[in-house]
Design a protein around this motif. Structure first.
Motif, PDB file in Angstrom:
ATOM      1  N   TYR A   1       0.686  -1.177  -0.046  1.00 13.02           N
ATOM      2  CA  TYR A   1      -0.045  -0.126  -0.028  1.00 13.02           C
ATOM      3  C   TYR A   1       1.044   1.350  -0.037  1.00 13.02           C
ATOM      4  O   TYR A   1       0.867   2.210  -0.807  1.00 13.02           O
ATOM      5  CB  TYR A   1      -0.777  -0.066   1.259  1.00 13.02           C
TER       6      TYR A   1
ATOM      7  N   HIS B   1       1.640   4.086  -3.193  1.00 12.24           N
ATOM      8  CA  HIS B   1       1.023   5.259  -2.775  1.00 12.24           C
ATOM      9  C   HIS B   1       2.245   6.281  -2.842  1.00 12.24           C
ATOM     10  O   HIS B   1       2.203   7.361  -3.568  1.00 12.24           O
ATOM     11  CB  HIS B   1       0.659   5.468  -1.230  1.00 12.24           C
TER      12      HIS B   1
ATOM     13  N   LEU C   1      -1.711  -1.395  -5.840  1.00  8.89           N
ATOM     14  CA  LEU C   1      -2.605  -0.687  -4.834  1.00  8.89           C
ATOM     15  C   LEU C   1      -4.037  -1.521  -4.612  1.00  8.89           C
ATOM     16  O   LEU C   1      -4.523  -1.855  -3.609  1.00  8.89           O
ATOM     17  CB  LEU C   1      -2.811   0.573  -5.149  1.00  8.89           C
TER      18      LEU C   1
ATOM     19  N   ARG D   1      -5.199  -3.640  -1.446  1.00  6.31           N
ATOM     20  CA  ARG D   1      -6.307  -3.194  -0.577  1.00  6.31           C
ATOM     21  C   ARG D   1      -7.625  -4.385  -0.299  1.00  6.31           C
ATOM     22  O   ARG D   1      -8.270  -4.401   0.576  1.00  6.31           O
ATOM     23  CB  ARG D   1      -7.230  -2.237  -1.636  1.00  6.31           C
TER      24      ARG D   1
END
Lengths: 264, 148
Positions: A32, A36, A86, A90
């Motif tokens: 993650y 990001h 990502l 998630r």
């Protein structure tokens, strides 16, 4: 003495479990954060290479234009990969409790999301009855969306014909998504569920190779299994299972033992 | 339509990345509306600017619009947003959160802190420029802003 030994074993088990939980959590966070925080510098590279392209195209030389073109394509591809990484990370960080859902509504929502593709390919998508299951509905929509989208994408020149069916087998529901597409050579059956593994070039079929990896992660989370039955040129049938009894945390519980396989 | 033709629009950009600042300047360069872009590089500096303190104590115009990045050194954009919206002297200034993050938790958190809108910076340059022009068009010509 015996009690002391048992206590020691229990403590060891507890320690290992905690260690595993911690390491899993760390992995989720890693993906993650990586995706990001990598976005920011990538956006810089991408924006400024594009700005170079806009401002100096045709004013350097032919090679320069070509190099800038490759750099722009590279950043665009990396952006796709990061977004997919990502999305993949998630899947495991969602903490939505499982609810009792009609799988038909997940299927319908997936179809709405795929309207552009279904219109574009003129796919004929048929279905039989769907079960009511304990699941994370958003993730079930995602599974159908990825499987149906693949079924339409990896199709031969003719109209994609897709059928979705389900049946109860022992203590689980088996859902099948069958297509008439190009099919898959059995030697690749495991590989296709791994992240970013692809069987075709991006020029042939676009995509990063995330769809099935996400499906697998979702189904694993639901304590089910996912696999494919196919042969090259024979179409493919993607199957997944969901336990009939509730697994994991849930709200809207019907009582002990979950539900009794109520088909719709 | 535009009630501000008589004076320039003051914009405060809170952004720590010089590359992004330059992109914003490039995007606003051919703006139809006359604007003064003020840039601060971290959250503490943003609050100093808004409250005319420290190096801004000699006085700076009150911005008509704040463009705020979320991930900032020292004082993070979420804290800046919270301070602005809890300050009776500042809370009327519209804040456009403009950030790389498309995480749902950041979006929700920003609106809960009363951000006026939330925009993700597009990776594609043309889209970035289009987004900046859209922000400009909406906030400077369509929307009625409070007169300072």
């Amino acid at each position: 003495m015996k009690n002391a030994e048992r206590k020691k074993l229990e403590e060891e088990r507890e320690r290992l479990l905690n260690e595993l939980k911690r390491s899993n959590k760390e992995l989720e966070q890693f993906a993650y954060i990586a995706s990001h925080d990598l976005q920011e510098p990538l956006r810089m590279v991408s924006s400024y290479v594009q700005l170079l392209g806009h401002r100096y195209k045709g004013r350097l030389d032919k090679d320069a234009d070509e190099f800038i073109g490759y750099a722009v394509n590279g950043t665009a591809h990396m952006q796709l990969l990061l977004n997919d990484l990502l999305a993949y990370s998630r899947v495991g960080t969602r903490n939505e409790p499982y609810k009792l859902i009609d799988l038909k509504s997940a299927f319908d929502k997936a179809l709405i999301n795929l309207k552009v593709e279904t219109d574009g390919t003129r796919a004929e998508i048929t279905h039989e009855t769907f079960p009511v299951i304990y699941a994370d509905e958003v993730q079930m929509v995602q599974v159908f969306q990825n499987l149906l989208s693949n079924a339409m994408k990896f199709c031969k020149t003719d109209t994609p014909l897709i059928n979705v069916s389900s049946e109860m087998k022992d203590d689980e529901w088996v859902v099948r998504v069958k297509d008439n597409g190009i099919g898959i050579d059995p030697k690749y059956f495991d590989r296709i569920f791994q992240i970013f593994k692809r069987l075709h070039s991006r020029e042939e079929y676009q995509g990063t190779g995330i769809g099935l990896a996400i499906c697998k992660k979702i189904i694993d989370r639901h304590k089910g299994r996912i696999w494919v039955e196919s042969g090259y040129g024979k179409g493919a049938t993607f199957c997944f299972t969901i336990p009939v009894k509730r697994q994991g945390p849930a709200v809207g519980d019907l009582g002990p033992g979950g539900i009794n396989g109520a088909g719709i | 339509m535009n009630t501000y033709t008589s004076r320039a629009i003051e914009v405060l950009l809170v952004e720590d990345n010089p590359g992004d600042v330059r992109l914003m300047q490039e995007a606003l360069k051919d703006s139809k509306v006359c604007n003064n872009l003020h840039v601060v590089y971290d959250g503490e500096e943003a609050m100093s600017f808004l409250r005319c303190q420290d190096k801004y104590s000699s006085g700076v115009p009150e911005p008509d619009l704040i463009m705020l990045d979320l991930n900032l050194p020292k004082k993070d954009g979420r804290e800046v947003l919270e301070d602005i919206k809890n300050d009776p002297a500042l809370k009327h200034i519209p804040v456009v959160v403009i950030t790389t993050s498309s995480a749902e938790e950041d979006i929700l958190k920003s609106y809960n802190l009363h951000a006026n809108c939330y925009v993700t910076k597009p990776v594609n340059l043309d889209q970035f420029i289009r987004v900046v022009h859209a922000i400009e068009d909406f906030w400077f010509t369509i929307v009625k802003l409070p007169r300072p």
